[in-house]
Design an enzyme around this catalytic site. Structure first.
Site, PDB file in Angstrom:
ATOM      1  CB  CYS A  62      58.524  75.531  56.360  1.00  0.00           C
ATOM      2  SG  CYS A  62      60.266  75.968  56.264  1.00  0.00           S
ATOM      3  CB  CYS A  66      63.689  69.641  54.834  1.00  0.00           C
ATOM      4  SG  CYS A  66      64.524  71.200  55.228  1.00  0.00           S
ATOM      5  CB  CYS A  69      60.174  68.646  56.748  1.00  0.00           C
ATOM      6  SG  CYS A  69      59.419  69.683  58.008  1.00  0.00           S
ATOM      7  CB  CYS A 106      63.207  72.396  72.485  1.00  0.00           C
ATOM      8  SG  CYS A 106      64.468  71.583  73.468  1.00  0.00           S
ATOM      9  CB  CYS A 137      66.569  74.555  73.081  1.00  0.00           C
ATOM     10  SG  CYS A 137      67.209  74.056  71.464  1.00  0.00           S
ATOM     11  CB  CYS A 197      71.001  71.805  69.909  1.00  0.00           C
ATOM     12  SG  CYS A 197      70.022  70.314  69.657  1.00  0.00           S
ATOM     13  NE  ARG A 269      67.671  66.217  73.119  1.00  0.00           N
ATOM     14  CZ  ARG A 269      68.023  67.480  72.919  1.00  0.00           C
ATOM     15  NH1 ARG A 269      67.902  68.016  71.741  1.00  0.00           N
ATOM     16  NH2 ARG A 269      68.499  68.197  73.909  1.00  0.00           N
TER      17      ARG A 269
HETATM   18  S1  SF4 Z   1      62.867  70.909  58.478  1.00  0.00           S
HETATM   19 FE1  SF4 Z   1      60.781  71.510  57.845  1.00  0.00          FE
HETATM   20  S2  SF4 Z   1      60.329  73.313  59.073  1.00  0.00           S
HETATM   21 FE2  SF4 Z   1      62.560  73.030  59.159  1.00  0.00          FE
HETATM   22  S3  SF4 Z   1      63.367  74.253  57.461  1.00  0.00           S
HETATM   23 FE3  SF4 Z   1      63.038  72.198  56.631  1.00  0.00          FE
HETATM   24  S4  SF4 Z   1      60.962  72.260  55.729  1.00  0.00           S
HETATM   25 FE4  SF4 Z   1      61.157  74.028  57.126  1.00  0.00          FE
END
Ligand code: SF4
Length: 325
Positions: A62, A66, A69, A106, A137, A197, A269
């Protein structure tokens, strides 16, 4: 400051102030739990817990950053990226989840936003899972209004898009998209008539004020999310949040209770981080008004209590899966 005592039958309010929410967090624990329980019982059967299963249909790689992550391409987490799963493989997982008692399936894809070609496949997955009689979801990143309309057409029930943390702390967690980007996607989802959600993560080094800010941001959305996942950070080696101090379990229970009080009709949740929670902490969370869990061995890429230990805990507590309404 005394927290305002509210009627148990209050209709959901979107005008909560930070001061009111702070006063709830500051309540003595027995008082907070009593209020949360009372509101929970006014809106839900306290013995029922909604069960969702979450699978990763496209893992890793990705472009977002974040800070918590494992799937971000910016961090070396040792995760093996994979392409979008084939529709049939996803449907086989959905059948197994249904047999294991899940009512909602999901599907998560690690994208900044989906390409239209990929969205076609996801829509086919949604149609297939719906045909099994399950709720659906998906979480696919940012969406345009056109994309949400297509997902709605395929029969999608819920779209997950978390705001993660307070508006003030957000910049410490992610820089590749803004808080407003997230709110825009949530507005598209709401406008398309898809259930929302949306929740956040605690234990990322945020302050008590940021936890108040997170609940405030959720509880002042024009319409409360139907589903509010509260996640405890799962520390992933290689990410900026790898060494964050875990949240105190009682503080976590307080988060659940305040979410329950401020968003009385939402399903709250108990989400990521359950793997490392004691049975006692989970039981307190259910008492505080949590009434949904993820079920299955993995939450996207992080471990989750295996189904057997969940069954044992449900039996000990006299909880049963919430049927589809
Ligand atoms: S949480 Fe992870 S998978 Fe989702 S947008 Fe952020 S970096 Fe990408």
């Amino acid at each position: 400051m005394n927290a305002p005592a509210r009627s148990l039958h209050d209709i959901p309010r979107s005008d909560w102030t930070r001061e009111e929410i702070a006063a709830l967090f500051a309540l003595p624990f027995p008082e907070l739990m009593f209020r949360a329980q009372s509101i929970h019982r006014a809106h839900f059967d306290p013995t029922q817990v909604q069960i969702s299963t979450l699978i990763s249909i496209k893992t890793g790689g990705c472009p977002e950053d974040c800070g918590y992550c494992s799937q971000s391409s910016k961090y070396d987490t040792g995760l093996k990226a994979s392409k979008l799963m084939a529709v049939e493989a996803v449907l086989a997982e959905a059948r197994a989840a249904k047999e294991a008692g899940a009512s909602r399936f999901c599907m998560g894809a690690a994208w900044r936003n989906p390409k239209d070609k990929d969205l076609d496949s996801v829509c086919t997955m949604v149609e297939g899972v719906k045909a099994l009689g399950m709720e659906t979801c998906v979480t696919l990143g940012m969406l345009t209004a056109e994309q949400t309309a297509r997902l709605k057409q395929s029969g999608l029930d819920y779209y997950n898009h978390n705001i993660d943390t307070s508006p003030e702390y957000y910049r410490h967690i992610i820089s590749t998209r803004t808080y407003q980007d997230r709110l825009d996607t949530l507005a598209h989802v709401r406008d398309a008539g898809i259930n929302v959600c949306c929740g956040g993560i605690v234990g990322m080094g945020e302050s008590a004020a940021d936890r108040i800010g997170l609940i405030h941001a959720l509880a002042t959305l024009p319409v409360h999310p139907e589903s509010v996942p509260i996640n405890a950070l799962v520390q992933i080696e290689g990410t900026p949040q790898a060494l964050a101090t875990p949240i105190d379990p009682i503080d976590f229970v307080r988060m659940i209770a305040v979410a329950r009080i401020t968003m009385p009709k939402s399903v709250v949740r108990l989400s990521a981080g359950r793997e490392s929670m004691s049975e006692e902490t989970q039981a307190l969370c259910f008492l505080a008004g949590a009434n949904s869990i993820f079920y299955g061995p993995k939450l996207l890429t992080t471990p989750n209590p295996v189904a057997d230990s969940d069954r044992t805990l449900f039996a000990k507590l006299g909880l049963t899966p919430m049927p589809l309404s």
